[in-house]
Motif scaffolding. Structure first.
Motif, PDB file in Angstrom:
ATOM      1  N   GLY A   4      68.760  -4.453 -22.255  1.00 39.04           N
ATOM      2  CA  GLY A   4      69.557  -3.267 -21.960  1.00 39.04           C
ATOM      3  C   GLY A   4      68.730  -2.001 -21.891  1.00 39.04           C
ATOM      4  O   GLY A   4      68.880  -1.188 -20.965  1.00 39.04           O
ATOM      5  N   GLN A   5      67.833  -1.816 -22.863  1.00 37.36           N
ATOM      6  CA  GLN A   5      67.003  -0.618 -22.884  1.00 37.36           C
ATOM      7  C   GLN A   5      66.042  -0.585 -21.698  1.00 37.36           C
ATOM      8  O   GLN A   5      65.855   0.453 -21.052  1.00 37.36           O
ATOM      9  CB  GLN A   5      66.209  -0.542 -24.193  1.00 37.36           C
ATOM     10  CG  GLN A   5      67.049  -0.209 -25.410  1.00 37.36           C
ATOM     11  CD  GLN A   5      67.636  -1.440 -26.079  1.00 37.36           C
ATOM     12  OE1 GLN A   5      67.835  -2.475 -25.445  1.00 37.36           O
ATOM     13  NE2 GLN A   5      67.912  -1.336 -27.363  1.00 37.36           N
ATOM     14  N   LYS A   7      66.328  -2.164 -18.783  1.00 39.38           N
ATOM     15  CA  LYS A   7      67.057  -1.984 -17.526  1.00 39.38           C
ATOM     16  C   LYS A   7      67.476  -0.531 -17.334  1.00 39.38           C
ATOM     17  O   LYS A   7      67.358   0.019 -16.229  1.00 39.38           O
ATOM     18  CB  LYS A   7      68.294  -2.890 -17.505  1.00 39.38           C
ATOM     19  CG  LYS A   7      69.107  -2.749 -16.221  1.00 39.38           C
ATOM     20  CD  LYS A   7      70.363  -3.598 -16.246  1.00 39.38           C
ATOM     21  CE  LYS A   7      71.162  -3.389 -14.963  1.00 39.38           C
ATOM     22  NZ  LYS A   7      72.426  -4.151 -14.961  1.00 39.38           N
ATOM     23  N   ALA A   8      67.961   0.106 -18.403  1.00 38.65           N
ATOM     24  CA  ALA A   8      68.398   1.498 -18.296  1.00 38.65           C
ATOM     25  C   ALA A   8      67.241   2.402 -17.879  1.00 38.65           C
ATOM     26  O   ALA A   8      67.397   3.281 -17.021  1.00 38.65           O
ATOM     27  CB  ALA A   8      68.988   1.965 -19.626  1.00 38.65           C
ATOM     28  N   GLU A  11      66.327   1.775 -14.163  1.00 37.83           N
ATOM     29  CA  GLU A  11      67.301   2.362 -13.248  1.00 37.83           C
ATOM     30  C   GLU A  11      67.128   3.874 -13.161  1.00 37.83           C
ATOM     31  O   GLU A  11      67.277   4.465 -12.083  1.00 37.83           O
ATOM     32  CB  GLU A  11      68.717   2.002 -13.694  1.00 37.83           C
ATOM     33  CG  GLU A  11      69.057   0.535 -13.456  1.00 37.83           C
ATOM     34  CD  GLU A  11      70.452   0.166 -13.922  1.00 37.83           C
ATOM     35  OE1 GLU A  11      71.043   0.956 -14.714  1.00 37.83           O
ATOM     36  OE2 GLU A  11      70.957  -0.894 -13.512  1.00 37.83           O
ATOM     37  N   GLN A  12      66.799   4.515 -14.276  1.00 34.66           N
ATOM     38  CA  GLN A  12      66.546   5.955 -14.257  1.00 34.66           C
ATOM     39  C   GLN A  12      65.357   6.302 -13.368  1.00 34.66           C
ATOM     40  O   GLN A  12      65.288   7.389 -12.799  1.00 34.66           O
ATOM     41  CB  GLN A  12      66.287   6.463 -15.673  1.00 34.66           C
ATOM     42  CG  GLN A  12      67.512   6.478 -16.572  1.00 34.66           C
ATOM     43  CD  GLN A  12      67.161   6.857 -17.999  1.00 34.66           C
ATOM     44  OE1 GLN A  12      66.011   7.169 -18.315  1.00 34.66           O
ATOM     45  NE2 GLN A  12      68.148   6.830 -18.880  1.00 34.66           N
ATOM     46  N   SER A  16      66.320  -1.042  -8.944  1.00 35.61           N
ATOM     47  CA  SER A  16      67.697  -1.508  -8.779  1.00 35.61           C
ATOM     48  C   SER A  16      67.721  -3.029  -8.633  1.00 35.61           C
ATOM     49  O   SER A  16      66.679  -3.678  -8.525  1.00 35.61           O
ATOM     50  CB  SER A  16      68.342  -0.857  -7.543  1.00 35.61           C
ATOM     51  OG  SER A  16      67.631  -1.225  -6.368  1.00 35.61           O
ATOM     52  N   SER A  19      70.358  -7.798 -12.658  1.00 34.10           N
ATOM     53  CA  SER A  19      71.571  -8.151 -13.396  1.00 34.10           C
ATOM     54  C   SER A  19      71.454  -9.605 -13.828  1.00 34.10           C
ATOM     55  O   SER A  19      71.588 -10.518 -13.013  1.00 34.10           O
ATOM     56  CB  SER A  19      72.815  -7.953 -12.523  1.00 34.10           C
ATOM     57  OG  SER A  19      73.987  -8.322 -13.227  1.00 34.10           O
TER      58      SER A  19
END
Length: 238
Positions: A4-5, A7-8, A11-12, A16, A19
């Motif tokens: 999660g960390q 990927k976030a 994305e920032q 892209s 998933s």
């Protein structure tokens, strides 16, 4: 690493398409890739689920293992060798990957690393990476100018800080802390005050780990003034 960390952060920074989770294994739901295009070059960074499906409630992965980063260009067939990728493009894309690993590494979270104790010890307290060695050099220049200079010293892998209650060793790679004399682990979760003025620190994104290490050093050098019970109860524990 913590999916999660990572990927976030990716994305920032314009990546892209990533998933992955515990679904549709037969069609590859547990594997995927983050993709970013820069100056006509496309980087694809593969990842695969590495966490327990029951702990993740058969949903999005909590942990992932990374695969190679592959580069492509419309004018070149297949994956391009690194020697063909322009240095600036390569540097920017690998910088993103380095930041994602720095933010998402299991070595930063003892609880998330349960079952991966060897990795947690190696990342959290082991030999320094090239980035961490650069951080060591930056600290060597900064430390004499700081007000805690008389209470801190650099060793090969740690910033050693003398408080009133205990002496602490902050790892220059992970920011993890050991307390002398018994090397007890001290857990301090960095906060993020977005209203605070920003300060430039060399070689680090938004201050990065160097900022975390320095903030911990200042805090621990004046450890008798710490009031957070989640920290103070660790200082008095044997």
């Amino acid at each position: 690493m913590r999916y999660g960390q990572a990927k976030a952060l990716l994305e920032q920074r314009g990546w892209s398409g990533l998933s992955i989770g515990h679904w549709d294994y037969e069609c590859g739901g547990d594997v995927g890739a983050a993709v970013k295009t820069l100056a006509g070059w496309q980087a694809s960074w593969g990842m695969q689920v590495a966490s327990d499906p029951q702990q993740d409630a058969w949903g999005t992965a909590s942990c992932a293992v990374t695969d190679a980063i592959r580069f492509r260009h419309a004018d070149l067939p297949g994956d391009a060798p690194l020697t063909e990728v322009p240095p600036l493009v390569l540097s920017e894309l690998l910088r993103d990957a380095d930041l994602a690993v720095a933010v998402g590494s299991l070595g930063l979270d003892q609880h998330a690393a349960a079952g991966h104790d060897g990795y947690w010890q190696s990342y959290g307290f082991g030999e320094l990476s090239e980035t961490a060695r650069t951080r060591h050099d930056a600290l060597a220049r900064l430390l004499p100018r700081l007000k805690i200079a008389d209470r801190a010293e650099l060793t090969d892998r740690f910033l050693r800080v003398r408080g009133q209650l205990r002496t602490y060793r902050i790892h220059l790679g992970s920011g993890n802390i050991l307390m002398e004399p018994n090397d007890a682990y001290l857990c301090i979760v960095p906060g993020r005050d977005r209203s605070a003025p920003s300060v430039f620190l060399p070689f680090e994104e938004d201050g990065g780990m160097l900022s975390v290490i320095l903030s911990k050093a200042f805090l621990l050098a004046d450890d008798t003034r710490i009031s957070d019970p989640s920290i103070t109860r660790q200082l008095v524990a044997t």
